[in-house]
Write an enzyme that holds these catalytic residues in place. Structure first.
Site, mmCIF file in Angstrom:
data_model
loop_
_atom_site.group_PDB
_atom_site.id
_atom_site.type_symbol
_atom_site.label_atom_id
_atom_site.label_comp_id
_atom_site.label_asym_id
_atom_site.label_seq_id
_atom_site.Cartn_x
_atom_site.Cartn_y
_atom_site.Cartn_z
ATOM 1 N N ARG A 117 0.853 -1.186 0.000
ATOM 2 C CA ARG A 117 0.000 0.000 0.000
ATOM 3 C C ARG A 117 0.884 1.229 0.000
ATOM 4 O O ARG A 117 1.752 1.374 0.852
ATOM 5 C CB ARG A 117 -0.850 0.061 1.278
ATOM 6 C CG ARG A 117 -1.922 -0.925 1.360
ATOM 7 C CD ARG A 117 -3.003 -0.521 2.343
ATOM 8 N NE ARG A 117 -2.537 -0.027 3.634
ATOM 9 C CZ ARG A 117 -3.343 0.427 4.569
ATOM 10 N NH1 ARG A 117 -4.648 0.478 4.355
ATOM 11 N NH2 ARG A 117 -2.886 0.841 5.723
ATOM 12 N N THR A 122 -1.301 7.455 -0.484
ATOM 13 C CA THR A 122 -2.579 7.366 -1.210
ATOM 14 C C THR A 122 -3.394 6.146 -0.784
ATOM 15 O O THR A 122 -4.570 6.047 -1.109
ATOM 16 C CB THR A 122 -2.320 7.229 -2.721
ATOM 17 O OG1 THR A 122 -1.610 5.997 -2.930
ATOM 18 C CG2 THR A 122 -1.483 8.381 -3.257
ATOM 19 N N ASP A 173 0.320 -3.148 12.029
ATOM 20 C CA ASP A 173 0.832 -3.509 10.701
ATOM 21 C C ASP A 173 1.224 -4.989 10.719
ATOM 22 O O ASP A 173 2.243 -5.381 11.301
ATOM 23 C CB ASP A 173 2.044 -2.634 10.358
ATOM 24 C CG ASP A 173 2.481 -2.832 8.914
ATOM 25 O OD1 ASP A 173 2.677 -3.997 8.505
ATOM 26 O OD2 ASP A 173 2.602 -1.840 8.184
ATOM 27 N N ASP A 207 4.771 -6.050 9.356
ATOM 28 C CA ASP A 207 5.856 -5.683 10.278
ATOM 29 C C ASP A 207 5.849 -6.566 11.513
ATOM 30 O O ASP A 207 6.909 -6.937 12.027
ATOM 31 C CB ASP A 207 5.720 -4.208 10.685
ATOM 32 C CG ASP A 207 6.220 -3.271 9.599
ATOM 33 O OD1 ASP A 207 7.042 -3.711 8.769
ATOM 34 O OD2 ASP A 207 5.782 -2.104 9.572
HETATM 35 C C1 PRP Z 1 -1.129 -4.820 4.459
HETATM 36 C C2 PRP Z 1 -1.928 -6.096 4.563
HETATM 37 C C3 PRP Z 1 -2.773 -6.038 3.329
HETATM 38 C C4 PRP Z 1 -3.033 -4.571 3.163
HETATM 39 C C5 PRP Z 1 -4.429 -4.279 3.622
HETATM 40 O O1 PRP Z 1 -0.074 -4.962 3.573
HETATM 41 O O2 PRP Z 1 -1.136 -7.241 4.637
HETATM 42 O O3 PRP Z 1 -2.145 -6.576 2.180
HETATM 43 O O4 PRP Z 1 -2.092 -3.885 4.000
HETATM 44 O O5 PRP Z 1 -4.735 -2.966 3.410
HETATM 45 P P1 PRP Z 1 -5.809 -2.512 2.297
HETATM 46 O O6 PRP Z 1 -6.996 -3.394 2.481
HETATM 47 O O7 PRP Z 1 -6.077 -1.079 2.657
HETATM 48 O O8 PRP Z 1 -5.164 -2.664 0.963
HETATM 49 P P2 PRP Z 1 1.033 -3.821 3.386
HETATM 50 O O9 PRP Z 1 0.673 -2.924 2.247
HETATM 51 O O10 PRP Z 1 1.288 -3.151 4.706
HETATM 52 O O11 PRP Z 1 2.289 -4.638 2.900
HETATM 53 P P3 PRP Z 1 3.146 -5.734 3.685
HETATM 54 O O12 PRP Z 1 2.273 -6.954 3.828
HETATM 55 O O13 PRP Z 1 4.281 -5.959 2.779
HETATM 56 O O14 PRP Z 1 3.542 -5.169 5.009
HETATM 57 N N1 URA Z 2 -2.556 -3.178 6.852
HETATM 58 C C1 URA Z 2 -2.168 -3.648 8.063
HETATM 59 O O1 URA Z 2 -1.181 -4.397 8.165
HETATM 60 N N2 URA Z 2 -2.891 -3.290 9.130
HETATM 61 C C2 URA Z 2 -3.966 -2.493 9.049
HETATM 62 O O2 URA Z 2 -4.601 -2.219 10.090
HETATM 63 C C3 URA Z 2 -4.340 -2.011 7.800
HETATM 64 C C4 URA Z 2 -3.615 -2.380 6.696
#
Ligand code: PRP
Ligand code: URA
Length: 212
Positions: free
Chosen positions: A104, A108, A203, A206
């Site tokens: 994400r 944005t 997150d 993380d």
């Molecule tokens: C997180 C999570 C989802 C997304 C959800 O990933 O694992 O994929 O956010 O958010 P959304 O419904 O608003 O799209 P992130 O983008 O943090 O990436 P990561 O898994 O690499 O940490």
């Molecule tokens: N992605 C995450 O990992 N946590 C949230 O709460 C939203 C998006």
């Protein structure tokens, strides 16, 4: 319209509370995320078709049931979806695993794809797309767009499985992909101004990988 199912077994609720706690270590978060994913498999696979087969027990020949229908594939959305794969594979070890990478944009909240590698016959499989978090729905929608448009998987052959869903994400995903069933361990209250689920678990990527 597809199903939205909350899998709220007491063990799942208890384990989810463990990882919502900000003091949960990376080790605990990782282990318990996989345990919840494994417990969710029972409900997510409840409608898999069966067929009769004849076997011989040590005593008699008998007609029994075995899984039939499409072969299975698990598609984690990277990174955090990886945290659910081992738990699911424990119960369905023959499933193939594909990967779709999405992150994400912090400003944005738009989902940006950076990787895709899927089983060659993905369009013939029953596909479980997994990601612990369904927040705005952007990542899930982009991953499903990719699977249905580029890889020709029929929406009715896709199930989306997450741990925590926000109402906003469920609505967005249902409206973009009305034929895809959604399973969550919890439906939380809302998103905050940064697109994080409240109360949520922070997150997920993380916390699984210990990167913050
Ligand atoms: C997180 C999570 C989802 C997304 C959800 O990933 O694992 O994929 O956010 O958010 P959304 O419904 O608003 O799209 P992130 O983008 O943090 O990436 P990561 O898994 O690499 O940490
Ligand atoms: N992605 C995450 O990992 N946590 C949230 O709460 C939203 C998006």
């Amino acid at each position: 319209m597809s199903k939205f199912v909350i899998v709220d077994h007491p063990l799942i609720q208890h384990k989810l509370t463990l990882i919502r706690d900000k003091e949960a270590s990376t080790k605990v978060f990782r282990e318990v995320t996989n345990e919840i994913a494994m417990l969710m498999v029972y409900e997510v696979t409840r409608d898999l078709p069966l067929e009769n087969c004849q076997i011989e027990t040590p005593l008699v020949t008998t007609t029994q049931k075995r899984l039939a229908g499409k072969k299975l594939a698990i598609v984690p959305i990277l990174r955090a979806g990886l945290g659910m794969v081992d738990g699911i594979i424990n119960l369905i070890p023959a499933a193939r695993v594909g990967h779709i990478g999405m992150y994400r944009d912090e400003e944005t909240l738009e989902a940006i794809e950076y990787f895709a590698k899927l089983p060659q016959d993905i369009e013939e499989r029953q596909v479980f797309v997994v990601d612990p978090m369904l927040a705005t729905g952007g990542s899930a929608i982009a991953a499903l767009n990719q699977l249905t448009q580029k890889y020709k998987v029929l929406p009715e052959n896709i199930t989306f499985v997450c741990l925590v869903a926000a109402p906003e994400g469920v609505m967005a995903l249902q409206s973009a992909h009305p034929d895809v069933d959604i399973y969550a361990a919890a439906l939380d209250e809302k998103l905050n101004e940064n697109g994080y689920i409240i109360p949520g678990l922070g997150d997920a990527g993380d916390r699984i990988f210990g990167t913050k």
